[in-house]
Design a protein around this motif. Structure first.
Motif, mmCIF file in Angstrom:
data_model
loop_
_atom_site.group_PDB
_atom_site.id
_atom_site.type_symbol
_atom_site.label_atom_id
_atom_site.label_comp_id
_atom_site.label_asym_id
_atom_site.label_seq_id
_atom_site.Cartn_x
_atom_site.Cartn_y
_atom_site.Cartn_z
ATOM 1 N N PRO C 53 0.822 -1.214 0.000
ATOM 2 C CA PRO C 53 0.000 0.000 0.000
ATOM 3 C C PRO C 53 0.861 1.271 0.000
ATOM 4 O O PRO C 53 1.945 1.289 0.571
ATOM 5 C CB PRO C 53 -0.793 -0.089 1.307
ATOM 6 C CG PRO C 53 -0.672 -1.498 1.760
ATOM 7 C CD PRO C 53 0.604 -2.037 1.192
ATOM 8 N N PHE C 54 0.327 2.302 -0.657
ATOM 9 C CA PHE C 54 1.042 3.572 -0.758
ATOM 10 C C PHE C 54 1.447 4.141 0.607
ATOM 11 O O PHE C 54 2.499 4.756 0.714
ATOM 12 C CB PHE C 54 0.169 4.588 -1.515
ATOM 13 C CG PHE C 54 0.571 4.731 -2.946
ATOM 14 C CD1 PHE C 54 0.513 3.635 -3.810
ATOM 15 C CD2 PHE C 54 1.024 5.936 -3.465
ATOM 16 C CE1 PHE C 54 0.899 3.758 -5.149
ATOM 17 C CE2 PHE C 54 1.412 6.065 -4.799
ATOM 18 C CZ PHE C 54 1.353 4.984 -5.631
ATOM 19 N N GLU C 55 0.621 3.961 1.622
ATOM 20 C CA GLU C 55 0.986 4.559 2.914
ATOM 21 C C GLU C 55 2.231 3.872 3.475
ATOM 22 O O GLU C 55 3.039 4.504 4.152
ATOM 23 C CB GLU C 55 -0.182 4.516 3.916
ATOM 24 C CG GLU C 55 -0.668 3.141 4.300
ATOM 25 C CD GLU C 55 -1.762 2.638 3.365
ATOM 26 O OE1 GLU C 55 -1.864 3.146 2.227
ATOM 27 O OE2 GLU C 55 -2.507 1.724 3.776
ATOM 28 N N ARG C 56 2.418 2.568 3.165
ATOM 29 C CA ARG C 56 3.644 1.910 3.631
ATOM 30 C C ARG C 56 4.827 2.422 2.808
ATOM 31 O O ARG C 56 5.857 2.795 3.351
ATOM 32 C CB ARG C 56 3.516 0.385 3.512
ATOM 33 C CG ARG C 56 4.442 -0.309 4.509
ATOM 34 C CD ARG C 56 4.453 -1.838 4.431
ATOM 35 N NE ARG C 56 3.137 -2.428 4.310
ATOM 36 C CZ ARG C 56 2.907 -3.579 3.662
ATOM 37 N NH1 ARG C 56 3.920 -4.252 3.095
ATOM 38 N NH2 ARG C 56 1.690 -4.068 3.582
ATOM 39 N N ASP C 61 8.286 3.823 4.265
ATOM 40 C CA ASP C 61 9.557 3.561 3.562
ATOM 41 C C ASP C 61 10.123 4.785 2.852
ATOM 42 O O ASP C 61 11.248 4.720 2.342
ATOM 43 C CB ASP C 61 9.365 2.429 2.525
ATOM 44 C CG ASP C 61 8.976 1.107 3.182
ATOM 45 O OD1 ASP C 61 9.036 1.028 4.433
ATOM 46 O OD2 ASP C 61 8.622 0.168 2.451
ATOM 47 N N ARG C 62 9.357 5.870 2.791
ATOM 48 C CA ARG C 62 9.809 7.107 2.122
ATOM 49 C C ARG C 62 10.254 6.853 0.681
ATOM 50 O O ARG C 62 11.299 7.359 0.235
ATOM 51 C CB ARG C 62 10.928 7.797 2.929
ATOM 52 C CG ARG C 62 10.516 8.197 4.335
ATOM 53 C CD ARG C 62 9.438 9.250 4.371
ATOM 54 N NE ARG C 62 9.902 10.505 3.771
ATOM 55 C CZ ARG C 62 9.095 11.377 3.176
ATOM 56 N NH1 ARG C 62 7.788 11.140 3.082
ATOM 57 N NH2 ARG C 62 9.560 12.490 2.675
ATOM 58 N N ARG C 63 9.482 6.008 0.010
ATOM 59 C CA ARG C 63 9.705 5.781 -1.412
ATOM 60 C C ARG C 63 8.487 6.307 -2.172
ATOM 61 O O ARG C 63 7.371 6.305 -1.641
ATOM 62 C CB ARG C 63 9.828 4.273 -1.713
ATOM 63 C CG ARG C 63 11.071 3.614 -1.144
ATOM 64 C CD ARG C 63 12.317 4.058 -1.921
ATOM 65 N NE ARG C 63 13.527 3.395 -1.462
ATOM 66 C CZ ARG C 63 14.315 3.872 -0.492
ATOM 67 N NH1 ARG C 63 14.022 4.996 0.138
ATOM 68 N NH2 ARG C 63 15.413 3.209 -0.150
ATOM 69 N N GLY C 64 8.708 6.728 -3.403
ATOM 70 C CA GLY C 64 7.586 7.165 -4.222
ATOM 71 C C GLY C 64 7.812 6.744 -5.650
ATOM 72 O O GLY C 64 8.872 6.224 -5.998
ATOM 73 N N MET C 120 11.121 5.026 -9.549
ATOM 74 C CA MET C 120 11.124 4.815 -8.102
ATOM 75 C C MET C 120 12.151 5.750 -7.475
ATOM 76 O O MET C 120 13.295 5.844 -7.932
ATOM 77 C CB MET C 120 11.431 3.367 -7.740
ATOM 78 C CG MET C 120 11.068 3.086 -6.277
ATOM 79 S SD MET C 120 11.065 1.312 -5.834
ATOM 80 C CE MET C 120 10.054 1.385 -4.338
ATOM 81 N N THR C 121 11.731 6.409 -6.416
ATOM 82 C CA THR C 121 12.493 7.528 -5.884
ATOM 83 C C THR C 121 12.583 7.455 -4.368
ATOM 84 O O THR C 121 11.624 7.077 -3.700
ATOM 85 C CB THR C 121 11.796 8.855 -6.291
ATOM 86 O OG1 THR C 121 11.757 8.916 -7.724
ATOM 87 C CG2 THR C 121 12.502 10.067 -5.761
ATOM 88 N N ASP C 122 13.751 7.808 -3.852
ATOM 89 C CA ASP C 122 13.923 8.027 -2.414
ATOM 90 C C ASP C 122 13.406 9.433 -2.136
ATOM 91 O O ASP C 122 13.987 10.418 -2.598
ATOM 92 C CB ASP C 122 15.412 7.911 -2.073
ATOM 93 C CG ASP C 122 15.689 8.169 -0.597
ATOM 94 O OD1 ASP C 122 15.065 9.091 -0.027
ATOM 95 O OD2 ASP C 122 16.524 7.453 -0.026
#
Lengths: 147, 147, 147, 147
Positions: C53-56, C61-64, C120-122
């Motif tokens: 899920p996006f919230e995780r 995890d601070r990934r997007g 995918m991004t930090d």
């Protein structure tokens, strides 16, 4: 029977996720999005609870329920991915007006409360119209009294 | 004169702030909001540059310019409070269609580029209509060629 | 096996109503709302299809997965109350990038098609990061090839 | 001097167009968009009137002003292309809270009135913080009393 002689019904309940699009740079719901969500719940209620979908009301019958008044309390912040439960209930039905109450919880925690006053309107003439009896009867099933 | 025999004009330029409502939990513009901003710029252009405000086109004349195609590149992220400069230019004008290009910069840094194809439409019949000559002439002033 | 040696999967499918909030004065979806809806579908897919899920991803995890590129075609207009079916599929997975395709239909009628490229991004360093193997494997189940 | 011993200031005034993105299938502002517009006005006020832009407050100082309560009246509908004038004033400033009033007019016609209560918050600790004296002094210039 309530003091006012109106049998009580129960609110319409529907759940919504807090979406990425709802959240602000602080990571919580941007408050106008609560009203967007509340409108979605009202659409779900009219479709599934009342049996009078908005597209029939607005597009075919050219009727609407614009809001004339609201008050809201934002009790606690809601965050991305949370599942919110909205309860929509009828406080009272007037000749042309409809008073609603909304309550939004996440689990047992209250997040938002809202009262709104709507007026049934002829969208072409932009004028109030009486709420028809058949709709009045269906609304009664969701009567929760003043909350 | 360009190869196609069309004199070049210059793009319409307008600045917009990155608003709280545009930003996501990562603190940057939620990308659909770029399109909301680009539409605002198009409205400003039609009002101030073309002299044909959307309310006259849509509400009075019942004409619209729905989008049929777009491509966009998001070069760098934009953040809360930044002032973005949008350039809107005409790539070409067909019988019923209009090809636009948008470029969004912050200072000298490019943020977003978009190409779109619109079709002039009769909103009541939901059918394409020819772009009138007077509008075609006004659009020519913003001709930037293929970019 | 496809030519590229990748077994085919099938797209994630989810339905969405055209909401009052999505529609413009012409009574049809305001096109940026297609992208808001597509993002909702991506969130549903990550939650229910991928199990991440996006919230995780975003909050914990601070990934997007910011979008760097998209193209879209708007085939026919969608109207208030219609039930749209979105198909989300994977075109390919690179070291840090993910190519998706979306298709939106109403019954048998196509409404919108979109291709997008995400990276995918930090989120804290604002820099690309490799897509981890466990995520790569889950994405493979939705591989639809170039469409 | 008012009864409460507070000198009166005057509201911050800013104009906004009713945009295509604000309007619903009935051709009028979708009411949650009034709150989006009111937030824009608050951002303009903090930037131009108070001299404390939101990006400095939110991004650099990690402070916010989430809303805890509001009431609003929607007096008359607003339509695509109209130019709305918003007045933002301070009703009172408490230790951590700020009471605002908004009034939105189109020409001489009133469209919307809103009262809101905000609380200054440390966004990282998610806890109320005292409004600093320098900010309190700047807010005083926009004191309009209870309206």
């Amino acid at each position: 029977m309530s003091a006012a002689g109106t049998a009580m019904g129960k609110p319409f309940v529907v759940t919504k996720y807090v979406r990425f699009a709802h959240c602000d740079p602080a990571g919580i719901i941007f408050y106008p999005q609560y009203f967007v969500l509340a409108h979605e719940c009202k659409e779900d209620w009219f479709r599934e609870g009342i049996g009078y979908p908005f597209e029939r009301m607005v597009t075919a019958d050219r009727r609407g329920f614009p809001i004339v008044k609201l008050d809201a309390e934002f009790v606690r912040a809601s965050r991305l991915g949370e599942q919110l439960s909205f309860e929509v209930g009828v406080r009272s039905v007037g000749a042309t007006s409809l008073k609603l109450s909304y309550r939004c919880v996440c689990g047992s925690e209250e997040r938002m409360r809202m009262h709104s006053v709507l007026v049934m309107t002829d969208l072409d003439r932009n004028a109030p119209v009486p709420i028809p009896d058949w709709l009045r009867e269906r609304l009664a099933g969701f009567h929760v009294g003043e909350t």
